[in-house]
Scaffold this active site. Structure first.
Site, PDB file in Angstrom:
ATOM      1  N   GLU A  56       0.822  -1.216   0.000  1.00 27.35           N
ATOM      2  CA  GLU A  56       0.000   0.000   0.000  1.00 27.35           C
ATOM      3  C   GLU A  56       0.857   1.268   0.000  1.00 27.35           C
ATOM      4  OE1 GLU A  56      -2.857  -0.575  -0.738  1.00 27.35           O
ATOM      5  OE2 GLU A  56      -3.596  -2.393   0.238  1.00 27.35           O
TER       6      GLU A  56
ATOM      7  N   HIS B 137      -2.924   2.263   8.264  1.00 28.93           N
ATOM      8  CA  HIS B 137      -4.002   1.487   7.657  1.00 28.93           C
ATOM      9  C   HIS B 137      -4.170   0.206   8.472  1.00 28.93           C
ATOM     10  CE1 HIS B 137      -6.358  -0.894   4.935  1.00 28.93           C
ATOM     11  NE2 HIS B 137      -5.363  -1.734   4.689  1.00 28.93           N
TER      12      HIS B 137
ATOM     13  N   HIS C 281      -7.390  -3.099   9.753  1.00 29.31           N
ATOM     14  CA  HIS C 281      -8.637  -3.806   9.433  1.00 29.31           C
ATOM     15  C   HIS C 281      -9.478  -3.999  10.698  1.00 29.31           C
ATOM     16  CE1 HIS C 281      -6.248  -5.954   5.927  1.00 29.31           C
ATOM     17  NE2 HIS C 281      -6.337  -4.642   5.749  1.00 29.31           N
TER      18      HIS C 281
ATOM     19  N   GLU D  17     -18.509  10.875  22.279  1.00 35.71           N
ATOM     20  CA  GLU D  17     -17.204  11.449  21.931  1.00 35.71           C
ATOM     21  C   GLU D  17     -16.913  11.459  20.421  1.00 35.71           C
ATOM     22  OE1 GLU D  17     -14.232   7.587  22.304  1.00 35.71           O
ATOM     23  OE2 GLU D  17     -13.632   9.520  23.094  1.00 35.71           O
TER      24      GLU D  17
ATOM     25  N   HIS E  25     -12.974  -3.757   3.655  1.00 38.16           N
ATOM     26  CA  HIS E  25     -11.523  -3.986   3.746  1.00 38.16           C
ATOM     27  C   HIS E  25     -10.957  -3.408   5.057  1.00 38.16           C
ATOM     28  CE1 HIS E  25      -7.341  -4.044   1.719  1.00 38.16           C
ATOM     29  NE2 HIS E  25      -7.195  -3.773   3.008  1.00 38.16           N
TER      30      HIS E  25
HETATM   31  P1  13P Z   1       1.096  -5.380   3.216  1.00 42.32           P
HETATM   32  O1  13P Z   1       1.490  -6.603   4.020  1.00 42.32           O
HETATM   33  O2  13P Z   1       1.675  -5.395   1.833  1.00 42.32           O
HETATM   34  O3  13P Z   1       1.414  -4.103   3.966  1.00 42.32           O
HETATM   35  O4  13P Z   1      -0.490  -5.441   2.985  1.00 42.32           O
HETATM   36  C1  13P Z   1      -1.384  -5.521   4.057  1.00 42.32           C
HETATM   37  C2  13P Z   1      -2.699  -4.876   3.758  1.00 42.32           C
HETATM   38  O5  13P Z   1      -3.420  -4.536   4.663  1.00 42.32           O
HETATM   39  C3  13P Z   1      -3.122  -4.680   2.346  1.00 42.32           C
HETATM   40  O6  13P Z   1      -4.211  -3.821   2.268  1.00 42.32           O
HETATM   41 ZN    ZN Z   2      -5.436  -3.741   4.086  1.00 41.68          ZN
END
Ligand code: 13P
Ligand code: ZN
Length: 270
Positions: free
Chosen positions: A116, A139, A141, A169, A210
C-alpha cells in the site's frame, strides 16, 4: 552515531503495531504504517549518504521528494515488528524526481515496502496540503468498521452521522467526518489516488469491506482516530439489530458541537 534500535521512531512504531495487533485491528500482516521523519533526527542514527538499494516506484512520488519515511514491510506480522524491527520496517528517502525510494535502513533479507506504499505516499501528500504538520498514515482492518460496511449504507454522510450517534465522543474526535470508498482492488495506484482524493478532506477514510486509513500529526493522534471510530462501529454492531429505545438526537449532537466550538460537518446532518 546512536543505535537506531533505540530511536523513538523505531520503538514507537513497534509499540503501536503491537497495540494494533492486540486490539484485533491487524491480524497476520494486515495493515501498514508510514511516518515522515525529521531528517536531522534520522541523521543522529544513520549515515544519510549510505543508500543500501534503490527501490523503483511505479507511481509519481515527487510530492514527497527528499522526505524520509519509516514504513512497514509488505507481509510484516504486526505482532513481530517490535521484536524484529530491521526485518519488518524500512527507512527510505524519496528521490527528488519521485521515481525511487532509497533504502537507508531495514527491509533486511530483501524485504519489500508495503503493497500500500502508493496509497500511503499519495495520502501523505494530500494530508500535507490540508495540514502541513501531518506526519502519520496508518491502515488497518478493525473488525466492527469492516462489519458495519456490510450492513450500513455506503454513504459517507450517513455513515459518519451513524457513528456520531453511537458515542458522545465521536463528533468531538472526528467532527470533520469520515470519507468512504467502495470496495476496490487494494495495493494499486488507483486505490491510492482515490484514497488521497478523500484525504484532502478527511483524516479518516474507510475502504468498504476492507479496512480504514487514519492520519495525524502523531501516531497517537492517527491511532486515536481509528480507535474512536472502531468503538462507535462496535456500539452500532451491538445494537443495530435491537429495538432502539434511546438515541442521541441531532439537536443534542449540534449543541455539543456548538458548545465545544467544533469545526464540524454541519452538512452531514442533512
Ligand atoms: P502489506 O502486508 O503489503 O502491507 O499489505 C497488508 C494490507 O493490509 C493490504 O491492504
Ligand atoms: Zn489492508
Amino acid at each position: 552515531m546512536k543505535n537506531i534500535l533505540t530511536a523513538p521512531f523505531v520503538t514507537e512504531t513497534g509499540k503501536t503495531a503491537a497495540n494494533m495487533y492486540r486490539m484485533g485491528f491487524d491480524e497476520r500482516n494486515s495493515g501498514n504504517i508510514s511516518i515522515i521523519l525529521d531528517e536531522n533526527e534520522v541523521g543522529e542514527y544513520l549515515d544519510l549518504s549510505g543508500v543500501i538499494r534503490g527501490i523503483p516506484l511505479d507511481f509519481d512520488a515527487k510530492a514527497l521528494g527528499g522526505k524520509i519515511l519509516i514504513v512497514t514491510a509488505s507481509g510484516s506480522y504486526f505482532k513481530n515488528i517490535a521484536d524484529a524491527p530491521e526485518e519488518n520496517l524500512g527507512i527510505v528517502r524519496i528521490s527528488p524526481d519521485g521515481k525511487t525510494a532509497e533504502l537507508l535502513w531495514g527491509l533486511k533479507g530483501g524485504g519489500r515496502l508495503t503493497s500500500e506504499f502508493p496509497a500511503h505516499i499519495m495520502s501523505h501528500a494530500a494530508r500535507l496540503s490540508a495540514d502541513n504538520e501531518n506526519r502519520v498514515v496508518l491502515h488497518c482492518h478493525p473488525t466492527n468498521i469492516l462489519a458495519m460496511t456490510f450492513v450500513h449504507e455506503l454513504d459517507e454522510r450517513k455513515f459518519t452521522h451513524t457513528l456520531w450517534q453511537m458515542c458522545t465522543e465521536s463528533i468531538m474526535i472526528f467532527p470533520d467526518g469520515i470519507g468512504l470508498l467502495p470496495w476496490m482492488v487494494c495495493g494499486t495506484n488507483e486505490i491510492g489516488i482515490a484514497t488521497a482524493e478523500k484525504m484532502k478532506e478527511f483524516r479518516l477514510v474507510i475502504w468498504a469491506m476492507h479496512g480504514i486509513y487514519g492520519s495525524g500529526k502523531t501516531l497517537d493522534e492517527a491511532f486515536g482516530l481509528i480507535e474512536t471510530a472502531e468503538k462507535a462501529a462496535q456500539v452500532y454492531m451491538l445494537t443495530a439489530h435491537l429495538p432502539r429505545v434511546n438515541t442521541i438526537t441531532d439537536e443534542q449532537l449540534r449543541s455539543l458541537a456548538e458548545s465545544l466550538k467544533l469545526d464540524y460537518r454541519e452538512d452531514f446532518f442533512a
